[in-house]
Motif scaffolding. Structure first.
Motif, PDB file in Angstrom:
ATOM      1  N   PHE A  98       0.877  -1.158  -0.123  1.00 48.14           N
ATOM      2  CA  PHE A  98       0.489   0.186  -0.257  1.00 48.14           C
ATOM      3  C   PHE A  98       0.694   1.156  -0.064  1.00 48.14           C
ATOM      4  O   PHE A  98       1.913   1.299   0.397  1.00 48.14           O
ATOM      5  N   LYS A  99       0.197   2.210  -0.243  1.00 43.48           N
ATOM      6  CA  LYS A  99       1.116   3.580  -0.306  1.00 43.48           C
ATOM      7  C   LYS A  99       0.331   4.551   0.903  1.00 43.48           C
ATOM      8  O   LYS A  99      -0.627   4.899   0.106  1.00 43.48           O
ATOM      9  N   LEU A 100       1.495   4.905   0.977  1.00 40.37           N
ATOM     10  CA  LEU A 100       0.827   6.116   2.427  1.00 40.37           C
ATOM     11  C   LEU A 100       0.217   7.688   1.643  1.00 40.37           C
ATOM     12  O   LEU A 100       1.119   8.059   1.402  1.00 40.37           O
ATOM     13  N   GLN A 101      -0.766   7.964   1.419  1.00 41.13           N
ATOM     14  CA  GLN A 101      -1.738   9.028   1.240  1.00 41.13           C
ATOM     15  C   GLN A 101      -1.477  10.269   1.765  1.00 41.13           C
ATOM     16  O   GLN A 101      -1.177  11.690   1.885  1.00 41.13           O
ATOM     17  N   GLU A 102      -2.170   9.558   2.890  1.00 37.19           N
ATOM     18  CA  GLU A 102      -1.638  11.437   3.938  1.00 37.19           C
ATOM     19  C   GLU A 102      -2.768  10.264   5.565  1.00 37.19           C
ATOM     20  O   GLU A 102      -2.329   9.170   5.936  1.00 37.19           O
ATOM     21  N   ILE A 103      -1.804  10.755   6.514  1.00 38.88           N
ATOM     22  CA  ILE A 103      -2.156  11.030   8.356  1.00 38.88           C
ATOM     23  C   ILE A 103      -3.005  11.719   8.881  1.00 38.88           C
ATOM     24  O   ILE A 103      -2.779  12.992   7.816  1.00 38.88           O
ATOM     25  N   PHE A 104      -4.030  11.290   9.494  1.00 41.95           N
ATOM     26  CA  PHE A 104      -5.237  11.933  10.232  1.00 41.95           C
ATOM     27  C   PHE A 104      -5.468  11.919  11.541  1.00 41.95           C
ATOM     28  O   PHE A 104      -4.480  11.494  11.918  1.00 41.95           O
ATOM     29  N   THR A 105      -5.835  13.040  11.900  1.00 40.31           N
ATOM     30  CA  THR A 105      -5.768  13.255  13.064  1.00 40.31           C
ATOM     31  C   THR A 105      -6.660  12.159  13.731  1.00 40.31           C
ATOM     32  O   THR A 105      -7.884  11.999  13.122  1.00 40.31           O
ATOM     33  N   PRO A 106      -6.010  11.430  14.713  1.00 44.14           N
ATOM     34  CA  PRO A 106      -6.827  10.541  14.539  1.00 44.14           C
ATOM     35  C   PRO A 106      -8.383  10.392  15.690  1.00 44.14           C
ATOM     36  O   PRO A 106      -9.633  11.516  16.069  1.00 44.14           O
ATOM     37  N   LEU A 123     -12.546   5.030  22.635  1.00 42.38           N
ATOM     38  CA  LEU A 123     -11.904   4.746  21.817  1.00 42.38           C
ATOM     39  C   LEU A 123     -11.617   5.457  20.584  1.00 42.38           C
ATOM     40  O   LEU A 123     -11.754   5.695  20.063  1.00 42.38           O
ATOM     41  N   VAL A 124     -10.006   5.541  20.671  1.00 39.68           N
ATOM     42  CA  VAL A 124      -8.633   6.632  20.173  1.00 39.68           C
ATOM     43  C   VAL A 124      -8.417   5.588  18.677  1.00 39.68           C
ATOM     44  O   VAL A 124      -7.980   4.525  19.141  1.00 39.68           O
ATOM     45  N   PHE A 125      -9.144   5.974  17.905  1.00 42.97           N
ATOM     46  CA  PHE A 125      -8.578   5.273  16.201  1.00 42.97           C
ATOM     47  C   PHE A 125      -7.109   6.147  15.117  1.00 42.97           C
ATOM     48  O   PHE A 125      -7.863   7.285  15.451  1.00 42.97           O
ATOM     49  N   ASP A 126      -6.349   5.032  15.427  1.00 43.67           N
ATOM     50  CA  ASP A 126      -5.481   5.889  14.030  1.00 43.67           C
ATOM     51  C   ASP A 126      -5.887   5.753  13.203  1.00 43.67           C
ATOM     52  O   ASP A 126      -6.587   4.616  12.654  1.00 43.67           O
ATOM     53  N   ALA A 127      -4.966   7.101  12.152  1.00 40.92           N
ATOM     54  CA  ALA A 127      -6.682   7.026  10.695  1.00 40.92           C
ATOM     55  C   ALA A 127      -5.163   7.255  10.048  1.00 40.92           C
ATOM     56  O   ALA A 127      -5.061   8.765   9.568  1.00 40.92           O
ATOM     57  N   THR A 128      -5.810   6.891   8.302  1.00 44.73           N
ATOM     58  CA  THR A 128      -5.157   7.119   7.338  1.00 44.73           C
ATOM     59  C   THR A 128      -5.264   6.823   6.520  1.00 44.73           C
ATOM     60  O   THR A 128      -6.392   6.344   6.279  1.00 44.73           O
ATOM     61  N   HIS A 129      -4.666   7.054   5.283  1.00 47.39           N
ATOM     62  CA  HIS A 129      -5.559   7.082   3.813  1.00 47.39           C
ATOM     63  C   HIS A 129      -4.198   6.467   2.990  1.00 47.39           C
ATOM     64  O   HIS A 129      -3.321   6.938   2.985  1.00 47.39           O
ATOM     65  N   PHE A 130      -4.318   5.683   2.451  1.00 47.73           N
ATOM     66  CA  PHE A 130      -4.099   4.688   1.521  1.00 47.73           C
ATOM     67  C   PHE A 130      -4.618   5.062  -0.160  1.00 47.73           C
ATOM     68  O   PHE A 130      -5.734   4.899  -0.175  1.00 47.73           O
ATOM     69  N   THR A 131      -3.413   4.238  -1.208  1.00 46.36           N
ATOM     70  CA  THR A 131      -3.858   3.304  -2.545  1.00 46.36           C
ATOM     71  C   THR A 131      -3.431   1.964  -2.169  1.00 46.36           C
ATOM     72  O   THR A 131      -2.413   1.781  -1.435  1.00 46.36           O
ATOM     73  N   ASP A 132      -4.723   0.513  -2.651  1.00 47.45           N
ATOM     74  CA  ASP A 132      -3.848   0.237  -2.749  1.00 47.45           C
ATOM     75  C   ASP A 132      -2.992  -0.819  -4.031  1.00 47.45           C
ATOM     76  O   ASP A 132      -2.634   0.430  -4.587  1.00 47.45           O
ATOM     77  N   GLY A 139      -4.763   0.744  -6.973  1.00 39.83           N
ATOM     78  CA  GLY A 139      -4.438   2.196  -6.939  1.00 39.83           C
ATOM     79  C   GLY A 139      -6.183   2.782  -6.834  1.00 39.83           C
ATOM     80  O   GLY A 139      -6.632   3.924  -6.574  1.00 39.83           O
ATOM     81  N   ARG A 140      -6.948   1.897  -5.879  1.00 39.97           N
ATOM     82  CA  ARG A 140      -7.928   2.137  -5.305  1.00 39.97           C
ATOM     83  C   ARG A 140      -7.242   2.958  -3.776  1.00 39.97           C
ATOM     84  O   ARG A 140      -6.503   2.260  -3.273  1.00 39.97           O
ATOM     85  N   SER A 141      -8.942   3.520  -3.454  1.00 40.90           N
ATOM     86  CA  SER A 141      -8.599   4.516  -2.426  1.00 40.90           C
ATOM     87  C   SER A 141      -8.767   3.499  -0.793  1.00 40.90           C
ATOM     88  O   SER A 141     -10.019   3.211  -1.589  1.00 40.90           O
ATOM     89  N   VAL A 142      -8.395   3.516   0.134  1.00 41.71           N
ATOM     90  CA  VAL A 142      -8.426   2.691   1.011  1.00 41.71           C
ATOM     91  C   VAL A 142      -8.172   3.372   2.651  1.00 41.71           C
ATOM     92  O   VAL A 142      -7.082   3.942   2.662  1.00 41.71           O
ATOM     93  N   TYR A 143      -9.560   3.948   3.603  1.00 41.09           N
ATOM     94  CA  TYR A 143      -8.960   4.214   4.303  1.00 41.09           C
ATOM     95  C   TYR A 143      -9.115   3.856   5.755  1.00 41.09           C
ATOM     96  O   TYR A 143      -9.757   2.489   5.615  1.00 41.09           O
ATOM     97  N   MET A 144      -7.719   3.328   6.679  1.00 44.11           N
ATOM     98  CA  MET A 144      -7.589   2.730   7.605  1.00 44.11           C
ATOM     99  C   MET A 144      -7.889   3.041   9.315  1.00 44.11           C
ATOM    100  O   MET A 144      -7.402   5.158   9.161  1.00 44.11           O
ATOM    101  N   PHE A 145      -8.110   2.849  10.139  1.00 48.11           N
ATOM    102  CA  PHE A 145      -8.526   3.216  11.204  1.00 48.11           C
ATOM    103  C   PHE A 145      -8.218   1.973  11.949  1.00 48.11           C
ATOM    104  O   PHE A 145      -8.826   0.684  11.929  1.00 48.11           O
ATOM    105  N   LYS A 146      -6.814   1.890  12.819  1.00 50.88           N
ATOM    106  CA  LYS A 146      -6.651   1.216  13.358  1.00 50.88           C
ATOM    107  C   LYS A 146      -6.833   1.702  15.577  1.00 50.88           C
ATOM    108  O   LYS A 146      -6.104   2.998  15.600  1.00 50.88           O
TER     109      LYS A 146
END
Length: 210
Positions: free
Chosen positions: A109-117, A128-137, A140-147
């Motif tokens: 995956f390619k990291l596009q952006e790191i958001f405020t949790p 519950l506080v989630f790390d939030a990021t935006h990737f492309t797989d 090339g599809r957009s994927v928003y990750m919450f962990k």
């Protein structure tokens, strides 16, 4: 006071300090009785991990499962859910060592952006506080990750490397034991970060049980 007397006093203080620290470290640690959450839609897949067994082993979790869903308005979700029955705090915690950026980039995956949790609050329960990021797989599809990495009685833990350095120092002197959880979701084909978070809330977070 002679130098010899001063030296004996200092040595005595050092020995007593080391002895007290050793006793403190080996005293029984009570298990937390605070609330614990579960995610039943994924939990029904415990016992049949298939290819997900490798991820469970990598984390050292007691159980884990993968769960997939498609929301009514289109976005697709892939959820990874892990459980630990009891975990003792220490300088190194395996459940926080797999940072979202490092693991996903390693998977192509390619990291596009790191958001405020992002924070989810269920009335009467700890946030519950989630790390939030935006990737492309890799396609090339957009994927928003919450962990989320979470420990019973302590709450959400830091996942970013810089913040974890401070946590490690504090954890060395923290005597705590309780259940632990890791909850991670990839939201595909959402319009933007807010749409992805709303999808994650309605499809996953609103179904957590305490």
């Amino acid at each position: 006071m002679s130098y010899r007397s001063l030296a004996l006093i200092l040595i005595s203080i050092l020995v007593l300090g080391e002895t007290g620290l050793a006793l403190w470290r080996y005293l029984p640690i009570p298990v937390s009785t605070a609330s614990v959450f579960s995610f039943p839609p994924a939990a029904v897949n415990f016992g049949k991990p298939g290819k997900f067994a490798k991820a469970i082993d990598m984390y050292g979790a007691d159980r884990g499962a993968e769960w997939k869903s498609t929301s009514p308005d289109g976005p697709r979700l892939t959820v990874f859910y892990f459980e630990w029955d009891e975990i003792k705090m220490g300088p190194k915690l395996e459940l926080v060592e797999h940072s979202p950026g490092r693991c996903n980039v390693a998977a192509g995956f390619k990291l596009q952006e790191i958001f405020t949790p992002r924070t989810f609050e269920d009335p009467g329960q700890p946030p519950l506080v989630f790390d939030a990021t935006h990737f492309t797989d890799p396609s090339g599809r957009s994927v928003y990750m919450f962990k989320l990495a979470w420990i019973q009685g302590l709450g959400s833990r830091e996942l970013r490397e810089g913040a974890r350095r401070l946590d490690r120092a504090g954890n060395a002197f923290l005597r705590h034991q309780g259940a632990a959880r890791v909850l991670q979701a990839g939201v595909f084909e959402a319009h933007d970060a807010d749409h992805a978070w709303q999808t994650f809330r309605t499809q996953v977070l609103d179904h957590l049980e305490w």
